[in-house]
Write an enzyme that holds these catalytic residues in place. Structure first.
Site, PDB file in Angstrom:
ATOM      1  N   HIS A 166       0.863  -1.177   0.000  1.00  0.00           N
ATOM      2  CA  HIS A 166       0.000   0.000   0.000  1.00  0.00           C
ATOM      3  C   HIS A 166       0.908   1.238   0.000  1.00  0.00           C
ATOM      4  O   HIS A 166       1.849   1.309   0.797  1.00  0.00           O
ATOM      5  CB  HIS A 166      -0.862   0.041   1.256  1.00  0.00           C
ATOM      6  CG  HIS A 166      -2.033  -0.904   1.241  1.00  0.00           C
ATOM      7  ND1 HIS A 166      -1.903  -2.238   1.016  1.00  0.00           N
ATOM      8  CD2 HIS A 166      -3.357  -0.668   1.439  1.00  0.00           C
ATOM      9  CE1 HIS A 166      -3.105  -2.795   1.077  1.00  0.00           C
ATOM     10  NE2 HIS A 166      -4.006  -1.869   1.332  1.00  0.00           N
ATOM     11  N   GLU A 195      -2.058   6.119  -0.533  1.00  0.00           N
ATOM     12  CA  GLU A 195      -3.494   6.128  -0.213  1.00  0.00           C
ATOM     13  C   GLU A 195      -3.710   7.418   0.590  1.00  0.00           C
ATOM     14  O   GLU A 195      -4.335   8.361   0.119  1.00  0.00           O
ATOM     15  CB  GLU A 195      -3.859   4.884   0.611  1.00  0.00           C
ATOM     16  CG  GLU A 195      -5.324   4.839   1.075  1.00  0.00           C
ATOM     17  CD  GLU A 195      -5.626   3.661   2.013  1.00  0.00           C
ATOM     18  OE1 GLU A 195      -4.692   3.069   2.586  1.00  0.00           O
ATOM     19  OE2 GLU A 195      -6.833   3.347   2.189  1.00  0.00           O
ATOM     20  N   ASP A 250     -11.187  -3.538  -1.699  1.00  0.00           N
ATOM     21  CA  ASP A 250     -10.442  -3.227  -0.467  1.00  0.00           C
ATOM     22  C   ASP A 250     -11.026  -3.953   0.755  1.00  0.00           C
ATOM     23  O   ASP A 250     -10.484  -4.985   1.155  1.00  0.00           O
ATOM     24  CB  ASP A 250     -10.371  -1.711  -0.244  1.00  0.00           C
ATOM     25  CG  ASP A 250      -9.171  -1.271   0.575  1.00  0.00           C
ATOM     26  OD1 ASP A 250      -8.336  -2.127   0.923  1.00  0.00           O
ATOM     27  OD2 ASP A 250      -9.053  -0.066   0.865  1.00  0.00           O
TER      28      ASP A 250
HETATM   29  N1  ADE Z   1      -6.041  -2.711   5.924  1.00  0.00           N
HETATM   30  C1  ADE Z   1      -7.275  -2.976   5.476  1.00  0.00           C
HETATM   31  N2  ADE Z   1      -7.669  -2.046   4.614  1.00  0.00           N
HETATM   32  C2  ADE Z   1      -6.650  -1.147   4.491  1.00  0.00           C
HETATM   33  C3  ADE Z   1      -6.444   0.029   3.736  1.00  0.00           C
HETATM   34  N3  ADE Z   1      -7.372   0.542   2.913  1.00  0.00           N
HETATM   35  N4  ADE Z   1      -5.268   0.694   3.888  1.00  0.00           N
HETATM   36  C4  ADE Z   1      -4.346   0.224   4.718  1.00  0.00           C
HETATM   37  N5  ADE Z   1      -4.490  -0.887   5.431  1.00  0.00           N
HETATM   38  C5  ADE Z   1      -5.630  -1.586   5.323  1.00  0.00           C
HETATM   39 ZN    ZN Z   2      -6.115  -2.066   1.186  1.00  0.00          ZN
END
Ligand code: ADE
Ligand code: ZN
Length: 342
Positions: A198, A201, A279
């Site tokens: 990730h 975000e 997600d």
């Molecule tokens: N764990 C579960 N969903 C997540 C997300 N969108 N961003 C980071 N960690 C996560």
């Molecule tokens: Zn995620």
């Protein structure tokens, strides 16, 4: 929306590459498992729990998501959760899923990694047998914990190495840059695991860069903040780096004000290899087809050509064998032709 476009979005075969299996726990199942395992929840009812799903940012979601996951104790709990997701995904014409799991969320409560992986792997086998859905597991390290703890989790999981195809990095992004996990990702690379993380975000574009340069990941999960750095966008396009974008998640966690404000069209326009994913579908108001249909409804500039590109990208960006990708592409063409002729 044009009914043919909606049919195409729903019926086209697709791969889902960004779905946290603990995020597929519906409130009803949380209560059922709490009762089965004698776990006390902070909410008196399913309705009260659902009412708590009003998030202001990533952390406000994670606090509830980890509380929900506390009902998972035995291999059969992990099986039930994952199989329910695969059933739902198959109904959305998902033919391949690479699902994330967070072992540290469970080992911290005394649940052995073996129980987690055994239950999930059994569900993957059943999904293939019942739905012809090919399912793979990606073990995620929690980035708010230390690299030392990530190494310990990796060691505990290695006897089950053949049951997961890669590792990822999730949880609280801000203040936990990819660099923190450089050595553990280096070790995973030596072990031949696929690598994803990730990045971008809530965190800055610099985290996308260090995920690529330091962790050497093959895909970026989310990555939507790349647009703040034009040179990075050019690099992502040139190197064909996949971004696993999750539109409903981004709205629920206030990365974008609403779907109409989402930058998916800009990402596609920039030539990025974007995919659409759910997600944490139980928390963010929809599974993968809800993400496709609601996003296309909110952004009328998105067309059938974009739908096909997103489905093709999902196969291309997957860790599936080339012959499977070729078969899914042919199936996608067949469904496209059938929907357009109807
Ligand atoms: N764990 C579960 N969903 C997540 C997300 N969108 N961003 C980071 N960690 C996560
Ligand atoms: Zn995620």
């Amino acid at each position: 929306m044009d009914p043919k476009l909606e049919s195409l979005l729903r019926q086209m075969p697709k791969a889902e590459l960004h779905m946290h299996v603990e995020g597929s726990l519906e409130p009803e199942m949380i209560f059922r498992l709490a009762e089965r395992n004698g776990v006390k929840l902070a909410w008196p009812s399913v309705e009260a729990l659902r009412a708590a799903y009003a998030f202001t940012d990533l952390q406000s979601f994670l606090d509830i998501y980890y509380a929900g996951a506390s009902v998972l104790r035995k291999a059969e709990d992990f099986f039930d959760m994952a199989f329910a997701y695969f059933e739902r995904a198959a109904a959305d014409n998902v033919v391949h899923a690479e699902i994330f799991f967070d072992p540290q969320t469970h080992t911290a409560r005394g649940v052995p990694v073996a129980a987690v992986i055994e239950g999930l792997e059994h569900a993957c086998r059943r999904a293939h047998a019942e739905f012809r859905l090919s399912a793979k597991l990606i073990l995620c390290f929690l980035r708010h914990l230390s690299e030392e703890e990530a190494f310990a989790t990796l060691e505990e999981a290695l006897p089950h190495r053949k049951h997961f195809v890669g590792v990822g990095l999730d949880s609280s992004e801000r203040g936990h840059p990819p660099e923190k996990f450089a050595r553990v990702f280096g070790r995973c690379r030596e072990l031949g695991l696929h690598l994803v993380a990730h990045a971008g975000e809530e965190g800055p574009p610099a985290y996308i860069e260090s995920a690529l340069d330091v962790l050497q990941v093959e895909r970026i999960d989310h990555g939507v903040r790349c647009v703040e750095a034009p040179a990075l966008v050019q690099r992502l396009a040139r190197e064909r780096v996949p971004l696993t974008v999750c539109p409903l998640s981004n709205v629920k966690l206030r990365v974008f004000a609403d779907l109409a404000a989402h930058n998916l069209p800009a990402l596609l326009e920039a030539g990025l290899r974007v995919t659409v994913n759910s997600d944490d579908p139980a928390y963010f108001g929809g599974y993968v087809n809800d993400n496709f249909v609601q996003t296309f409804a909110a952004l009328p500039q998105l067309t059938a050509a974009h739908a096909l590109a997103l489905a093709r990208n999902s196969f291309e960006a997957s860790f599936a064998p080339a012959e499977d990708k070729a078969r899914w592409w042919r199936e996608l063409d067949d469904v496209h032709a059938r929907v357009m002729a109807a």
